[in-house]
Design an enzyme around this catalytic site. Structure first.
Site, PDB file in Angstrom:
ATOM      1  N   ASP A  76      -6.680   4.205  -4.829  1.00  0.00           N
ATOM      2  CA  ASP A  76      -7.370   3.981  -3.548  1.00  0.00           C
ATOM      3  C   ASP A  76      -8.041   5.316  -3.206  1.00  0.00           C
ATOM      4  O   ASP A  76      -8.184   6.174  -4.092  1.00  0.00           O
ATOM      5  CB  ASP A  76      -6.360   3.542  -2.467  1.00  0.00           C
ATOM      6  CG  ASP A  76      -7.029   3.046  -1.205  1.00  0.00           C
ATOM      7  OD1 ASP A  76      -7.667   1.985  -1.237  1.00  0.00           O
ATOM      8  OD2 ASP A  76      -6.935   3.729  -0.159  1.00  0.00           O
ATOM      9  N   LYS A 100       0.873  -1.178   0.000  1.00  0.00           N
ATOM     10  CA  LYS A 100       0.000   0.000   0.000  1.00  0.00           C
ATOM     11  C   LYS A 100       0.903   1.218   0.000  1.00  0.00           C
ATOM     12  O   LYS A 100       2.050   1.162   0.459  1.00  0.00           O
ATOM     13  CB  LYS A 100      -0.878   0.013   1.256  1.00  0.00           C
ATOM     14  CG  LYS A 100      -2.161   0.776   1.087  1.00  0.00           C
ATOM     15  CD  LYS A 100      -3.196  -0.048   0.334  1.00  0.00           C
ATOM     16  CE  LYS A 100      -4.497   0.657   0.166  1.00  0.00           C
ATOM     17  NZ  LYS A 100      -5.542  -0.234  -0.339  1.00  0.00           N
TER      18      LYS A 100
HETATM   19  P1  NAD Z   1     -16.375   6.514  -2.644  1.00  0.00           P
HETATM   20  O1  NAD Z   1     -15.637   7.682  -2.126  1.00  0.00           O
HETATM   21  O2  NAD Z   1     -16.659   6.403  -4.096  1.00  0.00           O
HETATM   22  O3  NAD Z   1     -17.820   6.422  -1.907  1.00  0.00           O
HETATM   23  C1  NAD Z   1     -17.973   6.502  -0.530  1.00  0.00           C
HETATM   24  C2  NAD Z   1     -19.435   6.798  -0.250  1.00  0.00           C
HETATM   25  O4  NAD Z   1     -19.661   6.735   1.148  1.00  0.00           O
HETATM   26  C3  NAD Z   1     -19.877   8.197  -0.697  1.00  0.00           C
HETATM   27  O5  NAD Z   1     -21.168   8.086  -1.289  1.00  0.00           O
HETATM   28  C4  NAD Z   1     -20.000   8.972   0.609  1.00  0.00           C
HETATM   29  O6  NAD Z   1     -20.986   9.990   0.546  1.00  0.00           O
HETATM   30  C5  NAD Z   1     -20.444   7.858   1.539  1.00  0.00           C
HETATM   31  N1  NAD Z   1     -20.211   8.113   2.946  1.00  0.00           N
HETATM   32  C6  NAD Z   1     -19.110   8.605   3.546  1.00  0.00           C
HETATM   33  N2  NAD Z   1     -19.334   8.691   4.863  1.00  0.00           N
HETATM   34  C7  NAD Z   1     -20.575   8.227   5.084  1.00  0.00           C
HETATM   35  C8  NAD Z   1     -21.364   8.031   6.235  1.00  0.00           C
HETATM   36  N3  NAD Z   1     -20.915   8.343   7.452  1.00  0.00           N
HETATM   37  N4  NAD Z   1     -22.614   7.517   6.097  1.00  0.00           N
HETATM   38  C9  NAD Z   1     -23.077   7.201   4.889  1.00  0.00           C
HETATM   39  N5  NAD Z   1     -22.381   7.339   3.757  1.00  0.00           N
HETATM   40  C10 NAD Z   1     -21.144   7.841   3.868  1.00  0.00           C
HETATM   41  O7  NAD Z   1     -15.602   5.240  -2.083  1.00  0.00           O
HETATM   42  P2  NAD Z   1     -15.678   3.745  -2.612  1.00  0.00           P
HETATM   43  O8  NAD Z   1     -14.613   3.514  -3.599  1.00  0.00           O
HETATM   44  O9  NAD Z   1     -17.100   3.401  -2.933  1.00  0.00           O
HETATM   45  O10 NAD Z   1     -15.228   2.969  -1.288  1.00  0.00           O
HETATM   46  C11 NAD Z   1     -16.133   2.732  -0.216  1.00  0.00           C
HETATM   47  C12 NAD Z   1     -15.541   1.685   0.700  1.00  0.00           C
HETATM   48  O11 NAD Z   1     -15.290   0.501  -0.047  1.00  0.00           O
HETATM   49  C13 NAD Z   1     -14.194   2.070   1.337  1.00  0.00           C
HETATM   50  O12 NAD Z   1     -14.123   1.468   2.618  1.00  0.00           O
HETATM   51  C14 NAD Z   1     -13.184   1.416   0.442  1.00  0.00           C
HETATM   52  O13 NAD Z   1     -11.947   1.150   1.103  1.00  0.00           O
HETATM   53  C15 NAD Z   1     -13.928   0.128   0.114  1.00  0.00           C
HETATM   54  N6  NAD Z   1     -13.421  -0.494  -1.101  1.00  0.00           N
HETATM   55  C16 NAD Z   1     -13.623   0.090  -2.322  1.00  0.00           C
HETATM   56  C17 NAD Z   1     -13.101  -0.514  -3.455  1.00  0.00           C
HETATM   57  C18 NAD Z   1     -13.337   0.077  -4.817  1.00  0.00           C
HETATM   58  O14 NAD Z   1     -12.874  -0.525  -5.804  1.00  0.00           O
HETATM   59  N7  NAD Z   1     -14.032   1.190  -4.960  1.00  0.00           N
HETATM   60  C19 NAD Z   1     -12.359  -1.705  -3.348  1.00  0.00           C
HETATM   61  C20 NAD Z   1     -12.194  -2.294  -2.098  1.00  0.00           C
HETATM   62  C21 NAD Z   1     -12.730  -1.672  -0.979  1.00  0.00           C
END
Ligand code: NAD
Length: 420
Positions: A146, A106
């Site tokens: 990320d 990472k």
């Molecule tokens: P993103 O930034 O696209 O979306 C995050 C969403 O969460 C947004 O809609 C935001 O408004 C919402 N949010 C933030 N705080 C909040 C709260 N307190 N209550 C409700 N909603 C809230 O991020 P993402 O890529 O969708 O990632 C989300 C999670 O998934 C993270 O933990 C990330 O590490 C994990 N993840 C994502 C991926 C990926 O490929 N996108 C891969 C593995 C893990």
């Protein structure tokens, strides 16, 4: 103890528990407890006002015994070395759970990317990858996006690295735009993987003949695509939320329309025909499947007793605390752990890297079918381990992953396998 320190200690504890269960030898435990390599760099950028600014950057390679280290790059004002160490260790376990030939890494820069101009962000991204270039490579360590980074940043990094090498090296990072060697499905890969694990879980819980009701916390990349795919499959999305608030409609919400509304008004709240609810209430609404897809530590000992869902699919990393895990176990709620549930993203990163190496690109259908096969196999292997060891799915995933990594270390170092 601050939060970042906690995440590192919690991750180490998770590794420690799995290593103890497997009865690993002290030397292997000592090796896996800490990263193999930690790189700290000072990234120098000329800002738009002509002054030089310096940003702290990190890259941690936890393990490379199963293949090149692999993991994302986080640009965030709060990112610390401890954060990066924890996430690198988790990547070693995640790649091992889905059994793709990668280790774990990472990286991160302590910066708020929103405070930089596009030119400054590009300069920072290019300089950072050049600083790392002696320690990364297509056979060594392959970064990806990320939090706070995106395909555009991956394109700049690929370009900077390629110019330095004197030829195009698309395999140096994954998560690139399609036009510069990205893969089909990458955008929704994590969610395709999450959905695949949900389908497997429904079969194992004898719930595959119901019309499942789903609540999704977070409506970004992971949350939206999960809701969209499940809706298209006939599941009923009863609640969604984002930072602006949460909405509930027991009759069902159309995710594509909710997304269009969010793009116009910046939040899903006030989407027509839905009742606004408190964001914490979303986790407790009457539903069959709960998908936390936002932040860590959302389900804790306070709300775990009130969760109605029978399956929790961890699209987010670490949304359930260890205390909540115990309560959910007692209540027979199946938690599909992050290590397994959201591993679709890194799996398609692996496909992207393979396609880059072959300079031969697969269709959408090919990528998604290969992804589903890997996710189904991984779910089944974790489930079998949970039955064999009589542990929950989270511990089973950790045990399976640590065994794979430890076997690789052991075979290379001592010519003997670690027995289960
Ligand atoms: P993103 O930034 O696209 O979306 C995050 C969403 O969460 C947004 O809609 C935001 O408004 C919402 N949010 C933030 N705080 C909040 C709260 N307190 N209550 C409700 N909603 C809230 O991020 P993402 O890529 O969708 O990632 C989300 C999670 O998934 C993270 O933990 C990330 O590490 C994990 N993840 C994502 C991926 C990926 O490929 N996108 C891969 C593995 C893990």
């Amino acid at each position: 103890m601050d939060k970042e320190r906690n995440v590192w200690l919690m991750t180490q504890q998770r590794m420690e528990n799995a290593m103890d269960t497997l009865g690993l030898k002290p030397g292997i435990k000592k090796y896996l407890r800490e990263p193999r390599k930690t790189i700290e760099v000072s990234v120098r950028v000329q800002m738009d006002d002509g002054e030089i600014d310096v940003f702290k950057g990190y890259r941690v390679q936890h393990n490379s015994d199963r293949g090149p280290a692999k993991g994302g790059l986080r640009f965030s004002p709060t990112v610390t070395l401890d954060d990066v160490k924890a996430l690198a260790m988790l990547m070693s376990l995640k790649t091992a759970v889905v059994d793709i030939p990668f280790g774990g890494a990472k990286g991160g820069i302590t910066v708020n990317p929103k405070e930089l101009s596009v030119r400054e962000l590009e300069a920072l991204s290019r300089q950072y990858i050049l600083e790392l270039s002696p320690n990364i490579g297509i056979d060594t360590d392959i970064p990806a996006p990320d939090v706070g980074t995106n395909p555009q940043i991956m394109a700049w990094m690929t370009d900077a690295y390629s110019i330095q090498k004197g030829h195009f090296v698309p395999g140096i990072v994954t998560g690139k735009p399609l036009e510069v060697g990205g893969s089909q499905v990458r955008d929704e890969a994590t969610s395709v993987g999450v959905v695949s694990t949900i389908i497997s879980a429904l079969k194992h819980m004898d719930m595959d003949d119901i019309e499942p009701r789903v609540a999704v916390q977070g409506f970004g990349n992971a949350g939206f695509h999960c809701a969209r795919i499940l809706h298209d499959m006939g599941f009923r999305i009863v609640a969604v939320s984002d930072t602006g608030g949460a909405i509930y409609n027991p009759e069902g919400i159309n995710p594509k329309k909710a997304r269009a509304h969010k793009l116009k008004s910046r939040s899903v709240c006030e989407f027509p025909k839905c009742r606004p609810i408190d964001p914490r209430e979303l986790l407790e609404v009457d539903c069959d499947i709960l998908i936390p897809a936002a932040l860590e530590n959302q389900i804790d000992e306070d709300n775990a007793p009130d969760i109605k869902a029978r399956i929790i699919a961890e699209a987010a990393n670490a949304p359930v605390t260890p205390e909540a895990d115990k309560i959910l176990d007692q209540r027979n709620i199946m938690v599909i752990p992050d290590l397994l549930c959201n591993a679709g993203g890194v799996t398609v990163s692996y496909f992207e890297w393979l396609q880059n190496r072959q300079s031969y690109y697969w269709s959408y259908r090919e990528v998604s079918s290969k992804l589903k096969k890997i996710m189904e196999r991984a779910f089944s292997e974790v489930y079998v381990m949970s039955q064999k060891r009589k542990v929950n799915m989270r511990n089973a995933a950790s045990i399976l992953a640590v065994k794979r990594v430890a076997d690789a270390v052991s075979l290379k170092t001592t010519r003997s396998r670690c027995y289960l």
